[in-house]
Design an enzyme around this catalytic site. Sequence first.
Site, short mmCIF file in Angstrom:
data_model
loop_
_atom_site.label_atom_id
_atom_site.label_comp_id
_atom_site.label_asym_id
_atom_site.label_seq_id
_atom_site.Cartn_x
_atom_site.Cartn_y
_atom_site.Cartn_z
N ASN A 156 1.65 -8.72 -8.00
CA ASN A 156 0.82 -8.58 -9.21
C ASN A 156 1.54 -9.28 -10.35
O ASN A 156 2.54 -8.78 -10.85
CB ASN A 156 0.61 -7.09 -9.51
CG ASN A 156 -0.21 -6.86 -10.77
OD1 ASN A 156 -0.74 -7.81 -11.36
ND2 ASN A 156 -0.30 -5.61 -11.20
N TRP A 157 1.02 -10.44 -10.73
CA TRP A 157 1.68 -11.22 -11.79
C TRP A 157 1.36 -10.69 -13.17
O TRP A 157 1.95 -11.15 -14.16
CB TRP A 157 1.26 -12.69 -11.68
CG TRP A 157 2.02 -13.46 -10.63
CD1 TRP A 157 2.83 -12.93 -9.66
CD2 TRP A 157 2.05 -14.87 -10.45
NE1 TRP A 157 3.36 -13.94 -8.88
CE2 TRP A 157 2.91 -15.14 -9.35
CE3 TRP A 157 1.45 -15.95 -11.09
CZ2 TRP A 157 3.17 -16.44 -8.88
CZ3 TRP A 157 1.71 -17.24 -10.64
CH2 TRP A 157 2.57 -17.48 -9.55
N LYS A 158 0.41 -9.77 -13.29
CA LYS A 158 0.04 -9.23 -14.61
C LYS A 158 -0.24 -10.38 -15.58
O LYS A 158 -0.83 -11.38 -15.17
CB LYS A 158 1.12 -8.26 -15.10
CG LYS A 158 1.47 -7.22 -14.03
CD LYS A 158 2.36 -6.12 -14.51
CE LYS A 158 2.64 -5.15 -13.34
NZ LYS A 158 3.35 -3.97 -13.73
N HIS A 201 -5.58 -0.18 -11.80
CA HIS A 201 -4.14 -0.26 -12.09
C HIS A 201 -3.83 0.62 -13.30
O HIS A 201 -4.60 0.67 -14.26
CB HIS A 201 -3.72 -1.71 -12.35
CG HIS A 201 -2.23 -1.85 -12.39
ND1 HIS A 201 -1.49 -1.52 -13.51
CD2 HIS A 201 -1.35 -2.25 -11.45
CE1 HIS A 201 -0.21 -1.71 -13.24
NE2 HIS A 201 -0.10 -2.16 -12.00
N GLU A 247 -1.97 0.27 -15.76
CA GLU A 247 -1.97 -0.41 -17.07
C GLU A 247 -3.39 -0.55 -17.61
O GLU A 247 -3.62 -0.47 -18.82
CB GLU A 247 -1.25 -1.76 -16.96
CG GLU A 247 0.27 -1.55 -16.86
CD GLU A 247 1.03 -2.63 -16.12
OE1 GLU A 247 0.48 -3.72 -15.90
OE2 GLU A 247 2.18 -2.35 -15.72
N GLU A 251 1.09 4.09 -6.92
CA GLU A 251 2.01 3.55 -7.91
C GLU A 251 2.28 4.61 -8.98
O GLU A 251 1.53 4.71 -9.97
CB GLU A 251 1.40 2.32 -8.58
CG GLU A 251 1.09 1.19 -7.62
CD GLU A 251 1.12 -0.16 -8.32
OE1 GLU A 251 1.96 -0.99 -7.96
OE2 GLU A 251 0.33 -0.36 -9.26
N GLY A 283 7.75 -0.87 -13.47
CA GLY A 283 8.48 -1.67 -14.43
C GLY A 283 9.69 -0.97 -15.03
O GLY A 283 10.23 -1.42 -16.03
P1 PGA Z 1 6.72 -3.38 -10.87
O1 PGA Z 1 5.12 -3.30 -11.03
O2 PGA Z 1 7.00 -3.79 -9.43
O3 PGA Z 1 7.17 -4.39 -11.86
O4 PGA Z 1 7.24 -2.00 -11.14
C1 PGA Z 1 4.31 -2.81 -10.00
C2 PGA Z 1 2.86 -2.84 -10.40
O5 PGA Z 1 2.56 -2.54 -11.56
O6 PGA Z 1 1.98 -3.16 -9.58
#
Ligand code: PGA
Length: 257
Positions: A13-15, A99, A101, A171, A177
């Site tokens: 996941n490059w966000k 997700h 976020e 998650e 993160g």
């Molecule tokens: P992370 O993110 O590996 O940077 O913790 C995972 C995600 O949000 O899918």
Amino acid sequence: MNTDLRPALIGGNWKLNGMPGDCRAFAAELAKKLPEGPFPEIVLAVPYLLVAEAVETFRSLPVRVAVQNVSVYESGAFTGEISAQQAKAAGAEWTLAGHSERRQLFGDTDADVAERIKKALAAGLRVMLCVGEPEAVRAEGGQEAWVTNQLTSALADFDSANAGRLAVAYEPIWAIGTGHTATPADAQAMAAHIRGCLAQLLGGSGAAVPVLYGGSVTPENAGSLLACPDVDGALVGGASLKAASFASILAAAEVAP
Ligand code: PGA
């Protein structure tokens, strides 16, 4: 992982990271570092504007392209939205849904997530549904109930005939993160719980749905997480931005029993 029962799946996941040209550089590096096959299924969720480039660039590699979200709308006066059909037409095969976020920063509700899944499936996309609890919920031991609720509402109208087009990523929000990865025991316990929920919600078809762990997965910890019997793969954020670390995680998927 138990690859006799379910396919292994590693998602990246490059966000909101990456510029035109980054897919090409990533692919060239990944091609050099890819472990020997057979590969897990590899899915990279890139920003919308990189989808066309990613589809073109990854054509020669075993990497499928995902978007990170799709609109609850199909078309119309919805400025700034991207529909599932548009994502599919651009060459994406998967989308993330729910997700944390999106839920935390952009106000996605459980009902929105369910609608996004519906629109994605109708457009022919496959769906990686993300669930996971905040730290305060885990501190009180409420994580299983939290995840049950998220799954129940996201999959309320889900036709079990589509189970082969679904994956679920656990998650925990406190692990994303933060460098604070869940222990393999915690990841395994929740993956087993999710498997039970999927059996309840989707009947026998639920057994085919891969359950992934995500949250600070790194080349160093991927092997022990993927060795958990109910963890079928990983969703990787930060460590998917560099081909070298992503390739190391793919190698861990290959060797996990
Ligand atoms: P992370 O993110 O590996 O940077 O913790 C995972 C995600 O949000 O899918």
